[in-house]
Design an enzyme around this catalytic site. Structure first.
Site, PDB file in Angstrom:
ATOM      1  N   SER A   8       0.836  -1.189   0.000  1.00 55.54           N
ATOM      2  CA  SER A   8       0.000   0.000   0.000  1.00 55.54           C
ATOM      3  C   SER A   8       0.875   1.244   0.000  1.00 55.54           C
ATOM      4  O   SER A   8       1.610   1.504   0.957  1.00 55.54           O
ATOM      5  CB  SER A   8      -0.907   0.015   1.229  1.00 55.54           C
ATOM      6  OG  SER A   8      -1.473   1.304   1.349  1.00 55.54           O
ATOM      7  N   HIS A  33      -1.111  -1.238  -4.333  1.00 55.69           N
ATOM      8  CA  HIS A  33      -2.391  -0.954  -3.684  1.00 55.69           C
ATOM      9  C   HIS A  33      -2.483   0.554  -3.434  1.00 55.69           C
ATOM     10  O   HIS A  33      -1.622   1.146  -2.758  1.00 55.69           O
ATOM     11  CB  HIS A  33      -2.493  -1.726  -2.367  1.00 55.69           C
ATOM     12  CG  HIS A  33      -3.809  -1.589  -1.677  1.00 55.69           C
ATOM     13  ND1 HIS A  33      -4.920  -2.326  -2.028  1.00 55.69           N
ATOM     14  CD2 HIS A  33      -4.200  -0.796  -0.651  1.00 55.69           C
ATOM     15  CE1 HIS A  33      -5.932  -2.003  -1.247  1.00 55.69           C
ATOM     16  NE2 HIS A  33      -5.531  -1.059  -0.400  1.00 55.69           N
ATOM     17  N   ASP A  35      -4.830   3.692  -1.996  1.00 56.52           N
ATOM     18  CA  ASP A  35      -5.949   4.004  -1.101  1.00 56.52           C
ATOM     19  C   ASP A  35      -6.469   5.404  -1.377  1.00 56.52           C
ATOM     20  O   ASP A  35      -5.764   6.393  -1.162  1.00 56.52           O
ATOM     21  CB  ASP A  35      -5.470   3.921   0.354  1.00 56.52           C
ATOM     22  CG  ASP A  35      -5.187   2.491   0.749  1.00 56.52           C
ATOM     23  OD1 ASP A  35      -6.121   1.674   0.700  1.00 56.52           O
ATOM     24  OD2 ASP A  35      -4.028   2.182   1.092  1.00 56.52           O
ATOM     25  N   MET A  37      -9.130   8.221  -0.374  1.00 55.89           N
ATOM     26  CA  MET A  37     -10.010   8.613   0.749  1.00 55.89           C
ATOM     27  C   MET A  37     -10.545  10.022   0.520  1.00 55.89           C
ATOM     28  O   MET A  37      -9.790  10.903   0.114  1.00 55.89           O
ATOM     29  CB  MET A  37      -9.200   8.602   2.047  1.00 55.89           C
ATOM     30  CG  MET A  37      -8.492   7.296   2.316  1.00 55.89           C
ATOM     31  SD  MET A  37      -7.537   7.411   3.829  1.00 55.89           S
ATOM     32  CE  MET A  37      -6.753   5.792   3.843  1.00 55.89           C
ATOM     33  N   HIS A  66      -8.339   1.031  -4.155  1.00 58.82           N
ATOM     34  CA  HIS A  66      -9.288   0.819  -3.060  1.00 58.82           C
ATOM     35  C   HIS A  66      -9.963   2.150  -2.762  1.00 58.82           C
ATOM     36  O   HIS A  66      -9.352   3.053  -2.184  1.00 58.82           O
ATOM     37  CB  HIS A  66      -8.493   0.289  -1.846  1.00 58.82           C
ATOM     38  CG  HIS A  66      -9.294   0.139  -0.592  1.00 58.82           C
ATOM     39  ND1 HIS A  66      -8.692  -0.076   0.640  1.00 58.82           N
ATOM     40  CD2 HIS A  66     -10.629   0.148  -0.356  1.00 58.82           C
ATOM     41  CE1 HIS A  66      -9.627  -0.178   1.569  1.00 58.82           C
ATOM     42  NE2 HIS A  66     -10.807  -0.039   0.999  1.00 58.82           N
ATOM     43  N   MET A  68     -12.218   4.497  -0.806  1.00 56.22           N
ATOM     44  CA  MET A  68     -12.910   4.760   0.458  1.00 56.22           C
ATOM     45  C   MET A  68     -13.610   6.100   0.293  1.00 56.22           C
ATOM     46  O   MET A  68     -13.236   7.110   0.899  1.00 56.22           O
ATOM     47  CB  MET A  68     -11.897   4.771   1.609  1.00 56.22           C
ATOM     48  CG  MET A  68     -11.455   3.369   2.002  1.00 56.22           C
ATOM     49  SD  MET A  68      -9.893   3.352   2.870  1.00 56.22           S
ATOM     50  CE  MET A  68      -8.789   3.329   1.479  1.00 56.22           C
ATOM     51  N   MET A 137     -11.577  -5.678   5.286  1.00 54.32           N
ATOM     52  CA  MET A 137     -10.829  -4.713   6.092  1.00 54.32           C
ATOM     53  C   MET A 137     -10.532  -5.346   7.457  1.00 54.32           C
ATOM     54  O   MET A 137     -11.453  -5.772   8.148  1.00 54.32           O
ATOM     55  CB  MET A 137     -11.639  -3.425   6.305  1.00 54.32           C
ATOM     56  CG  MET A 137     -11.727  -2.476   5.139  1.00 54.32           C
ATOM     57  SD  MET A 137     -10.176  -1.884   4.418  1.00 54.32           S
ATOM     58  CE  MET A 137      -9.221  -1.384   5.834  1.00 54.32           C
ATOM     59  N   ASP A 175      -6.703  -6.355   4.259  1.00 46.91           N
ATOM     60  CA  ASP A 175      -6.087  -5.025   4.255  1.00 46.91           C
ATOM     61  C   ASP A 175      -6.174  -4.397   5.645  1.00 46.91           C
ATOM     62  O   ASP A 175      -7.276  -4.158   6.158  1.00 46.91           O
ATOM     63  CB  ASP A 175      -6.838  -4.156   3.230  1.00 46.91           C
ATOM     64  CG  ASP A 175      -6.236  -2.774   3.048  1.00 46.91           C
ATOM     65  OD1 ASP A 175      -5.147  -2.505   3.589  1.00 46.91           O
ATOM     66  OD2 ASP A 175      -6.877  -1.967   2.338  1.00 46.91           O
TER      67      ASP A 175
HETATM   68  C1  DX5 Z   1      -6.440   1.666   5.454  1.00 48.80           C
HETATM   69  C2  DX5 Z   1      -6.000   1.336   4.068  1.00 48.80           C
HETATM   70  C3  DX5 Z   1      -4.849   0.408   4.005  1.00 48.80           C
HETATM   71  C4  DX5 Z   1      -3.591   0.915   4.675  1.00 48.80           C
HETATM   72  C5  DX5 Z   1      -2.932  -0.284   5.262  1.00 48.80           C
HETATM   73  O1  DX5 Z   1      -7.629   2.341   5.410  1.00 48.80           O
HETATM   74  O2  DX5 Z   1      -7.042   0.728   3.325  1.00 48.80           O
HETATM   75  O3  DX5 Z   1      -4.558  -0.024   2.689  1.00 48.80           O
HETATM   76  O4  DX5 Z   1      -2.704   1.568   3.820  1.00 48.80           O
HETATM   77  O5  DX5 Z   1      -1.869   0.118   6.017  1.00 48.80           O
HETATM   78  P1  DX5 Z   1      -1.184  -0.816   7.104  1.00 48.80           P
HETATM   79  O6  DX5 Z   1      -0.667  -2.036   6.357  1.00 48.80           O
HETATM   80  O7  DX5 Z   1      -0.096   0.042   7.656  1.00 48.80           O
HETATM   81  O8  DX5 Z   1      -2.241  -1.177   8.101  1.00 48.80           O
HETATM   82 ZN    ZN Z   2      -6.503  -0.214   1.310  1.00 41.65          ZN
END
Ligand code: DX5
Ligand code: ZN
Length: 216
Positions: A8, A33, A35, A37, A66, A68, A137, A175
């Site tokens: 990620s 990956h 993320d 948000m 991903h 969010m 998650m 994740d």
């Molecule tokens: C959290 C994200 C993850 C995050 C994971 O909301 O979806 O992908 O980057 O990070 P770690 O591996 O540090 O928990």
């Molecule tokens: Zn993620």
């Protein structure tokens, strides 16, 4: 199938992303990956289209995006144009999930559904056969570096049973809080794709850490 590793980039160095992208390119990792948000669905804001497009220029492996965000339907085509190969939306953010999944696929991407830690896996029983991936998650989404929730193992086992029962070819991705202490148990429970952010990017030798996760 051998399990896949998806680092990620949320925990990467955004002042020198090219370096971290090349590290992933040259490592045993399988996907990137990403993320996304929006500050509404989760209490944090990450990055958007310009950054994804720059990542796409250097990445030699698929982009696993991903989302969010609320109302992901508005942006499906934009994520395709930015370079997403796999697009995952949250179950909790989609009123017409079947339509959303179909739209992602007709836009030429693999389609995934993410579940927050409290959302029952059984809610997927009437859509599991249409999806390419389910992201479980294992922390509450929004931040890297949080503690792994141990109920995740039961959820993976339940999901694997549902996938088998429905003859689905969906992959299981996990994740949040993934590291070497829980990776083996997750794979044994049925996980196909391990996402890891802080465990990889905060380590001294990031490429070795990826190999450690890959060679379990
Ligand atoms: C959290 C994200 C993850 C995050 C994971 O909301 O979806 O992908 O980057 O990070 P770690 O591996 O540090 O928990
Ligand atoms: Zn993620």
């Amino acid at each position: 199938m051998h399990h896949l590793i998806a680092p990620s980039l949320l925990s990467a160095n955004f002042a020198n992303l090219e370096k971290d992208i090349n590290m992933v390119n040259n490592s045993q990792a399988d996907w990137f990956h990403l993320d996304i948000m929006d500050g509404v669905f989760v209490p944090n804001i990450s990055f958007g289209f310009p950054i994804i497009k720059h990542i796409k220029k250097y990445a030699k492996k698929p982009l696993d995006v991903h989302l969010m965000i609320t109302k992901p339907d508005k942006f499906i085509n934009d994520f395709k144009n930015a370079g997403a190969d796999i697009l995952t939306v949250h179950y909790e953010a989609c009123t017409h999930l079947n339509r959303t999944i179909e739209t992602i696929k007709t836009n030429g991407m693999k389609a995934g559904i993410a579940l927050n830690p409290h959302t029952p896996v059984t809610l997927l029983q009437d859509i599991i056969e249409y999806v390419d991936l389910v992201l479980i998650m294992s922390v509450n989404p929004g931040f890297g570096g949080q503690q792994f929730i141990s109920n995740t193992y039961n959820r993976i086992t339940q999901l694997k049973e549902l996938i088998n029962k429905k003859n689905s070819s969906s992959l299981i991705e996990v994740d949040g809080g993934v590291d070497i202490s829980n990776a083996k148990q997750l794979i044994d429970a049925g996980v196909d794709v391990l996402v890891a952010g802080s465990f990889i990017f905060n380590s001294a030798n990031q490429s070795n850490t990826i190999s450690q996760l890959k060679n379990i």
